[in-house]
Design a protein around this motif. Structure first.
Motif, PDB file in Angstrom:
ATOM      1  N   GLY A  69       0.957  -1.129  -0.073  1.00 26.59           N
ATOM      2  CA  GLY A  69      -0.057  -0.036   0.139  1.00 26.59           C
ATOM      3  C   GLY A  69       0.739   1.270   0.076  1.00 26.59           C
ATOM      4  O   GLY A  69       0.496   2.393  -0.507  1.00 26.59           O
ATOM      5  N   GLY A  70       1.692   1.406   0.676  1.00 32.01           N
ATOM      6  CA  GLY A  70       2.690   2.314   0.772  1.00 32.01           C
ATOM      7  C   GLY A  70       3.382   2.712  -0.744  1.00 32.01           C
ATOM      8  O   GLY A  70       3.607   3.835  -1.001  1.00 32.01           O
ATOM      9  N   LEU A  71       3.742   1.626  -1.353  1.00 32.75           N
ATOM     10  CA  LEU A  71       4.322   1.904  -2.681  1.00 32.75           C
ATOM     11  C   LEU A  71       3.143   2.284  -3.617  1.00 32.75           C
ATOM     12  O   LEU A  71       3.639   3.169  -4.385  1.00 32.75           O
ATOM     13  N   LEU A  72       2.230   1.667  -3.660  1.00 31.69           N
ATOM     14  CA  LEU A  72       1.206   2.429  -4.418  1.00 31.69           C
ATOM     15  C   LEU A  72       0.796   3.586  -4.233  1.00 31.69           C
ATOM     16  O   LEU A  72       0.689   4.387  -5.184  1.00 31.69           O
ATOM     17  N   LYS A  73       0.682   4.120  -2.927  1.00 36.36           N
ATOM     18  CA  LYS A  73       0.552   5.531  -2.687  1.00 36.36           C
ATOM     19  C   LYS A  73       1.475   6.528  -3.197  1.00 36.36           C
ATOM     20  O   LYS A  73       1.344   7.557  -3.863  1.00 36.36           O
ATOM     21  N   LEU A  74       2.740   6.072  -3.019  1.00 39.38           N
ATOM     22  CA  LEU A  74       4.087   6.707  -3.546  1.00 39.38           C
ATOM     23  C   LEU A  74       4.018   6.961  -4.913  1.00 39.38           C
ATOM     24  O   LEU A  74       4.213   7.995  -5.610  1.00 39.38           O
ATOM     25  N   VAL A  75       3.792   5.660  -5.613  1.00 37.18           N
ATOM     26  CA  VAL A  75       3.795   5.881  -7.272  1.00 37.18           C
ATOM     27  C   VAL A  75       2.552   6.647  -7.630  1.00 37.18           C
ATOM     28  O   VAL A  75       2.867   7.156  -8.663  1.00 37.18           O
ATOM     29  N   TYR A  76       1.591   6.582  -7.058  1.00 39.26           N
ATOM     30  CA  TYR A  76       0.294   7.518  -7.551  1.00 39.26           C
ATOM     31  C   TYR A  76       0.620   8.762  -7.268  1.00 39.26           C
ATOM     32  O   TYR A  76       0.397   9.493  -8.317  1.00 39.26           O
ATOM     33  N   TRP A  77       1.200   9.251  -6.330  1.00 36.68           N
ATOM     34  CA  TRP A  77       1.386  10.732  -6.066  1.00 36.68           C
ATOM     35  C   TRP A  77       2.373  11.172  -7.046  1.00 36.68           C
ATOM     36  O   TRP A  77       2.440  12.452  -7.184  1.00 36.68           O
ATOM     37  N   ILE A  78       3.434  10.546  -7.144  1.00 34.88           N
ATOM     38  CA  ILE A  78       4.529  10.791  -8.052  1.00 34.88           C
ATOM     39  C   ILE A  78       3.921  11.038  -9.338  1.00 34.88           C
ATOM     40  O   ILE A  78       4.224  12.238  -9.965  1.00 34.88           O
ATOM     41  N   LEU A  79       3.076  10.244  -9.958  1.00 32.93           N
ATOM     42  CA  LEU A  79       2.386  10.226 -11.178  1.00 32.93           C
ATOM     43  C   LEU A  79       1.425  11.507 -11.296  1.00 32.93           C
ATOM     44  O   LEU A  79       1.257  12.187 -12.103  1.00 32.93           O
ATOM     45  N   PHE A  80       0.615  11.757 -10.221  1.00 39.04           N
ATOM     46  CA  PHE A  80      -0.320  12.725 -10.046  1.00 39.04           C
ATOM     47  C   PHE A  80       0.440  14.160 -10.108  1.00 39.04           C
ATOM     48  O   PHE A  80       0.222  15.089 -10.933  1.00 39.04           O
ATOM     49  N   VAL A  81       1.576  14.252  -9.381  1.00 44.62           N
ATOM     50  CA  VAL A  81       2.403  15.756  -9.613  1.00 44.62           C
ATOM     51  C   VAL A  81       3.129  15.765 -10.881  1.00 44.62           C
ATOM     52  O   VAL A  81       2.896  16.676 -11.329  1.00 44.62           O
ATOM     53  N   PHE A  82       3.349  14.774 -11.625  1.00 45.05           N
ATOM     54  CA  PHE A  82       3.991  14.769 -12.782  1.00 45.05           C
ATOM     55  C   PHE A  82       3.219  15.287 -13.944  1.00 45.05           C
ATOM     56  O   PHE A  82       3.680  16.198 -14.399  1.00 45.05           O
ATOM     57  N   PHE A  83       1.824  14.741 -13.916  1.00 48.58           N
ATOM     58  CA  PHE A  83       0.739  15.204 -14.868  1.00 48.58           C
ATOM     59  C   PHE A  83       0.250  16.601 -14.486  1.00 48.58           C
ATOM     60  O   PHE A  83      -0.135  17.301 -15.299  1.00 48.58           O
ATOM     61  N   ALA A  84       0.430  16.831 -13.177  1.00 52.97           N
ATOM     62  CA  ALA A  84      -0.144  18.233 -12.911  1.00 52.97           C
ATOM     63  C   ALA A  84       0.815  19.232 -13.262  1.00 52.97           C
ATOM     64  O   ALA A  84       0.360  20.324 -13.968  1.00 52.97           O
ATOM     65  N   LEU A  85       2.031  19.031 -13.217  1.00 55.58           N
ATOM     66  CA  LEU A  85       3.171  19.654 -13.601  1.00 55.58           C
ATOM     67  C   LEU A  85       3.202  19.977 -15.202  1.00 55.58           C
ATOM     68  O   LEU A  85       3.469  20.830 -15.783  1.00 55.58           O
ATOM     69  N   LEU A  86       2.650  18.582 -15.787  1.00 57.62           N
ATOM     70  CA  LEU A  86       2.754  18.788 -17.319  1.00 57.62           C
ATOM     71  C   LEU A  86       1.769  19.575 -17.614  1.00 57.62           C
ATOM     72  O   LEU A  86       1.725  20.446 -18.886  1.00 57.62           O
ATOM     73  N   ILE A  87       0.438  19.425 -17.193  1.00 57.04           N
ATOM     74  CA  ILE A  87      -0.650  20.313 -17.433  1.00 57.04           C
ATOM     75  C   ILE A  87      -0.387  21.908 -16.966  1.00 57.04           C
ATOM     76  O   ILE A  87      -0.764  22.766 -17.959  1.00 57.04           O
ATOM     77  N   ARG A  88       0.314  22.203 -16.106  1.00 59.77           N
ATOM     78  CA  ARG A  88       0.686  23.622 -15.618  1.00 59.77           C
ATOM     79  C   ARG A  88       1.358  24.200 -16.849  1.00 59.77           C
ATOM     80  O   ARG A  88       1.150  25.479 -17.484  1.00 59.77           O
ATOM     81  N   PHE A  89       2.404  23.412 -17.296  1.00 63.56           N
ATOM     82  CA  PHE A  89       3.471  24.072 -18.235  1.00 63.56           C
ATOM     83  C   PHE A  89       2.955  23.811 -19.759  1.00 63.56           C
ATOM     84  O   PHE A  89       3.804  24.442 -20.675  1.00 63.56           O
TER      85      PHE A  89
END
Length: 147
Positions: free
Chosen positions: A44-64
């Motif tokens: 569960g900890g690994l799933l949460k970490l991978v999910y939030w890394i992908l979420f932040v990556f795509f949020a930055l992609l949308i932003r820029f």
């Protein structure tokens, strides 16, 4: 006043970011509130970490990428640029250049201003070839070659 940018700009600037942040942000908060022991397929900890890394990556992609797009309209004297919340009016004489590159089914146009405006000195917008050619011809007729 003639609209130069594509109507799909509204979809890319408002709908996609709101959809991404609300849907996937809510899912991420749900993951954070769920006990890690309840995930049976993986850690569960690994799933949460991978999910939030992908979420932040795509949020930055949308932003820029998507949030840099603007709606552009033009009349006899001015070019109007908006992000759907704030609109600025730029005199045609302050347009320094206009260029475009092809993306699938549209053009990604870049309008360069001779000064730094509220939105910066480079404005990006999506348009079709017909509107781009019309704007380029209008700007050429006013003050030489804006390329």
């Amino acid at each position: 006043m003639k609209r130069i940018s594509s109507t799909s700009t509204l979809f890319f600037v408002l709908f996609v970011p709101v959809f991404w942040f609300v849907l996937f942000g809510s899912l991420g908060i749900g993951l954070l509130l769920t006990d890690s022991d309840e995930f049976s397929l993986m850690n569960g900890g690994l799933l949460k970490l991978v999910y939030w890394i992908l979420f932040v990556f795509f949020a930055l992609l949308i932003r820029f990428t998507l949030l840099r797009l603007k709606r552009v309209e033009m009349d006899g004297e001015y070019v109007y640029i908006t992000n759907y919340f704030k609109t600025i009016r730029v005199p045609r004489s302050e347009i320094g250049g206009l260029s475009a590159k092809y993306i699938p089914m549209r053009l990604l146009a870049r309008l360069t201003l001779s000064y730094k405006s509220y939105f910066g000195d480079t404005i990006y917008f999506i348009c079709d070839q017909e509107h781009f050619d019309w704007m380029k011809a209008e700007l050429k007729s006013e003050s030489g070659d804006p390329s």
